[in-house]
Write a protein that holds these residues in place. Structure first.
Motif, PDB file in Angstrom:
ATOM      1  N   GLN A   1       0.848  -1.180   0.000  1.00 17.00           N
ATOM      2  CA  GLN A   1       0.000   0.000   0.000  1.00 17.00           C
ATOM      3  C   GLN A   1       0.891   1.239   0.000  1.00 17.00           C
ATOM      4  O   GLN A   1       1.871   1.298   0.743  1.00 17.00           O
ATOM      5  CB  GLN A   1      -0.915   0.002   1.226  1.00 17.00           C
ATOM      6  CG  GLN A   1      -1.972   1.076   1.207  1.00 17.00           C
ATOM      7  CD  GLN A   1      -3.012   0.875   2.308  1.00 17.00           C
ATOM      8  OE1 GLN A   1      -2.747   0.243   3.325  1.00 17.00           O
ATOM      9  NE2 GLN A   1      -4.185   1.419   2.101  1.00 17.00           N
ATOM     10  N   ASN A   2       0.552   2.205  -0.824  1.00 19.00           N
ATOM     11  CA  ASN A   2       1.306   3.457  -0.916  1.00 19.00           C
ATOM     12  C   ASN A   2       2.791   3.217  -1.182  1.00 19.00           C
ATOM     13  O   ASN A   2       3.660   3.821  -0.554  1.00 19.00           O
ATOM     14  CB  ASN A   2       1.120   4.300   0.350  1.00 19.00           C
ATOM     15  CG  ASN A   2      -0.324   4.682   0.567  1.00 19.00           C
ATOM     16  OD1 ASN A   2      -1.049   4.958  -0.380  1.00 19.00           O
ATOM     17  ND2 ASN A   2      -0.754   4.674   1.821  1.00 19.00           N
ATOM     18  N   ASN A   3       3.078   2.294  -2.084  1.00 19.23           N
ATOM     19  CA  ASN A   3       4.451   1.959  -2.490  1.00 19.23           C
ATOM     20  C   ASN A   3       5.320   1.454  -1.347  1.00 19.23           C
ATOM     21  O   ASN A   3       6.541   1.605  -1.364  1.00 19.23           O
ATOM     22  CB  ASN A   3       5.121   3.150  -3.177  1.00 19.23           C
ATOM     23  CG  ASN A   3       4.438   3.497  -4.471  1.00 19.23           C
ATOM     24  OD1 ASN A   3       3.972   2.618  -5.198  1.00 19.23           O
ATOM     25  ND2 ASN A   3       4.343   4.773  -4.775  1.00 19.23           N
ATOM     26  N   GLN A   4       4.687   0.859  -0.343  1.00 24.03           N
ATOM     27  CA  GLN A   4       5.402   0.277   0.789  1.00 24.03           C
ATOM     28  C   GLN A   4       4.839  -1.113   1.077  1.00 24.03           C
ATOM     29  O   GLN A   4       3.738  -1.445   0.654  1.00 24.03           O
ATOM     30  CB  GLN A   4       5.260   1.158   2.032  1.00 24.03           C
ATOM     31  CG  GLN A   4       5.984   2.485   1.934  1.00 24.03           C
ATOM     32  CD  GLN A   4       7.484   2.330   1.761  1.00 24.03           C
ATOM     33  OE1 GLN A   4       8.130   1.533   2.434  1.00 24.03           O
ATOM     34  NE2 GLN A   4       8.064   3.098   0.842  1.00 24.03           N
ATOM     35  N   LEU A   5       5.584  -1.890   1.823  1.00 20.02           N
ATOM     36  CA  LEU A   5       5.188  -3.245   2.187  1.00 20.02           C
ATOM     37  C   LEU A   5       5.100  -3.348   3.705  1.00 20.02           C
ATOM     38  O   LEU A   5       6.055  -3.028   4.404  1.00 20.02           O
ATOM     39  CB  LEU A   5       6.233  -4.239   1.655  1.00 20.02           C
ATOM     40  CG  LEU A   5       5.837  -5.684   1.468  1.00 20.02           C
ATOM     41  CD1 LEU A   5       4.631  -5.843   0.561  1.00 20.02           C
ATOM     42  CD2 LEU A   5       7.013  -6.472   0.893  1.00 20.02           C
ATOM     43  N   SER A   6       3.934  -3.780   4.197  1.00 22.27           N
ATOM     44  CA  SER A   6       3.757  -4.049   5.625  1.00 22.27           C
ATOM     45  C   SER A   6       3.626  -5.553   5.788  1.00 22.27           C
ATOM     46  O   SER A   6       2.865  -6.196   5.058  1.00 22.27           O
ATOM     47  CB  SER A   6       2.479  -3.376   6.151  1.00 22.27           C
ATOM     48  OG  SER A   6       2.548  -1.989   5.961  1.00 22.27           O
TER      49      SER A   6
ATOM     50  N   ASP B   1      13.685  -3.940   1.845  1.00 23.15           N
ATOM     51  CA  ASP B   1      13.912  -2.634   1.226  1.00 23.15           C
ATOM     52  C   ASP B   1      14.289  -2.779  -0.252  1.00 23.15           C
ATOM     53  O   ASP B   1      13.833  -1.999  -1.098  1.00 23.15           O
ATOM     54  CB  ASP B   1      14.996  -1.855   1.972  1.00 23.15           C
ATOM     55  CG  ASP B   1      14.545  -1.420   3.357  1.00 23.15           C
ATOM     56  OD1 ASP B   1      13.315  -1.246   3.557  1.00 23.15           O
ATOM     57  OD2 ASP B   1      15.403  -1.268   4.245  1.00 23.15           O
ATOM     58  N   LEU B   2      15.111  -3.778  -0.563  1.00 19.47           N
ATOM     59  CA  LEU B   2      15.475  -4.043  -1.957  1.00 19.47           C
ATOM     60  C   LEU B   2      14.245  -4.458  -2.756  1.00 19.47           C
ATOM     61  O   LEU B   2      14.037  -3.992  -3.878  1.00 19.47           O
ATOM     62  CB  LEU B   2      16.544  -5.147  -2.022  1.00 19.47           C
ATOM     63  CG  LEU B   2      16.903  -5.639  -3.427  1.00 19.47           C
ATOM     64  CD1 LEU B   2      17.575  -4.526  -4.232  1.00 19.47           C
ATOM     65  CD2 LEU B   2      17.793  -6.876  -3.348  1.00 19.47           C
ATOM     66  N   LEU B   3      13.425  -5.322  -2.189  1.00 18.21           N
ATOM     67  CA  LEU B   3      12.206  -5.770  -2.867  1.00 18.21           C
ATOM     68  C   LEU B   3      11.307  -4.572  -3.188  1.00 18.21           C
ATOM     69  O   LEU B   3      10.820  -4.428  -4.314  1.00 18.21           O
ATOM     70  CB  LEU B   3      11.464  -6.787  -2.005  1.00 18.21           C
ATOM     71  CG  LEU B   3      10.137  -7.316  -2.553  1.00 18.21           C
ATOM     72  CD1 LEU B   3      10.341  -8.088  -3.848  1.00 18.21           C
ATOM     73  CD2 LEU B   3       9.450  -8.197  -1.514  1.00 18.21           C
ATOM     74  N   ILE B   4      11.100  -3.694  -2.223  1.00 13.45           N
ATOM     75  CA  ILE B   4      10.256  -2.509  -2.424  1.00 13.45           C
ATOM     76  C   ILE B   4      10.831  -1.632  -3.533  1.00 13.45           C
ATOM     77  O   ILE B   4      10.111  -1.171  -4.427  1.00 13.45           O
ATOM     78  CB  ILE B   4      10.121  -1.709  -1.111  1.00 13.45           C
ATOM     79  CG1 ILE B   4       9.324  -2.513  -0.081  1.00 13.45           C
ATOM     80  CG2 ILE B   4       9.477  -0.343  -1.352  1.00 13.45           C
ATOM     81  CD1 ILE B   4       9.390  -1.960   1.329  1.00 13.45           C
ATOM     82  N   LYS B   5      12.136  -1.394  -3.479  1.00 13.83           N
ATOM     83  CA  LYS B   5      12.789  -0.553  -4.479  1.00 13.83           C
ATOM     84  C   LYS B   5      12.600  -1.140  -5.881  1.00 13.83           C
ATOM     85  O   LYS B   5      12.287  -0.414  -6.837  1.00 13.83           O
ATOM     86  CB  LYS B   5      14.281  -0.423  -4.158  1.00 13.83           C
ATOM     87  CG  LYS B   5      15.023   0.534  -5.060  1.00 13.83           C
ATOM     88  CD  LYS B   5      16.503   0.585  -4.738  1.00 13.83           C
ATOM     89  CE  LYS B   5      16.723   1.211  -3.380  1.00 13.83           C
ATOM     90  NZ  LYS B   5      18.144   1.418  -3.071  1.00 13.83           N
ATOM     91  N   CYS B   6      12.746  -2.453  -6.003  1.00  8.86           N
ATOM     92  CA  CYS B   6      12.634  -3.103  -7.310  1.00  8.86           C
ATOM     93  C   CYS B   6      11.192  -3.106  -7.825  1.00  8.86           C
ATOM     94  O   CYS B   6      10.958  -2.928  -9.019  1.00  8.86           O
ATOM     95  CB  CYS B   6      13.193  -4.518  -7.243  1.00  8.86           C
ATOM     96  SG  CYS B   6      14.991  -4.545  -6.994  1.00  8.86           S
TER      97      CYS B   6
END
Length: 196
Positions: free
Chosen positions: A144-149, A173-178
């Motif tokens: 949600q909102n370009n983040q992962l919870s 953090d790498l997964l989110i960035k990619c």
């Protein structure tokens, strides 16, 4: 009896329609069969409340790239898994029916998937963690909102954690960035370099 429907639309075109908690299981199954014949909308049920959700391209893009990168990681790390996508989980006795956006078995002896992923663009609707808790899904990830919870099921309750307990070496953090990169080949290259 009059039912007040709630309709929420976001900027990417996804819609969620909430039917308040007044439907029994048989009524839900009738509505579900009609929806499944007429539409590709996702339908969920929890304790009498029904949610219908339509999806758009941005939802599909995020869901697909997340699944792609997770499966790359599992293959690269030789972790045996079974992808079951959005297969419906439902049981009248649990008062719930839903479709994860992506889901995976990491332990094939379990009755339900170990990991489920939800991509959220609209805020309304069913308590998403409650439905997973009833099926004892070990870990639930919300994009949600370009983040992962990340939520981990511990002693029957979900706790938000910073890193996956099931995949402790995965760099979140790498997964989110990619996932947020516009190019899939670029995302794959950066992700593979980061997990080697």
């Amino acid at each position: 009896m009059t039912t007040q429907l709630n309709l929420e639309t976001n900027s990417t075109g996804e819609q969620i329609i909430v039917f308040p908690g007044c439907y029994n299981w048989q009524q839900f199954k009738t509505i579900q069969s009609i929806i499944n014949e007429q539409s590709t909308a996702k339908i969920s049920y929890l304790d009498g409340q029904i949610d219908l959700m339509t999806t758009g391209e941005e939802y599909e893009r995020i869901k697909t790239i997340l699944g792609f990168l997770i499966e790359l990681y599992l293959c690269e790390k030789d972790i045996d898994y079974l992808p079951v996508g959005s297969a419906t989980r439902e049981a009248e006795i649990k008062g719930a029916s839903f479709q994860p956006h992506e889901s995976y078995y990491l332990d094939k002896t379990r009755e339900n998937p170990d990991l489920a992923i939800e991509v959220i663009f609209t805020s309304g609707g069913i308590n998403k963690l409650e439905k997973y808790k009833r099926f004892e899904v070990t870990e639930v990830w919300f994009w949600q909102n370009n983040q992962l919870s990340i939520y981990y099921l511990h002693h029957g309750e979900y706790e938000q954690v910073n890193n996956s307990v099931l995949l402790p070496e995965l760099d979140i953090d790498l997964l989110i960035k990619c996932v947020n990169l516009p190019s899939r080949p670029q995302a794959k290259k950066m992700f593979m370099e980061g997990i080697e």
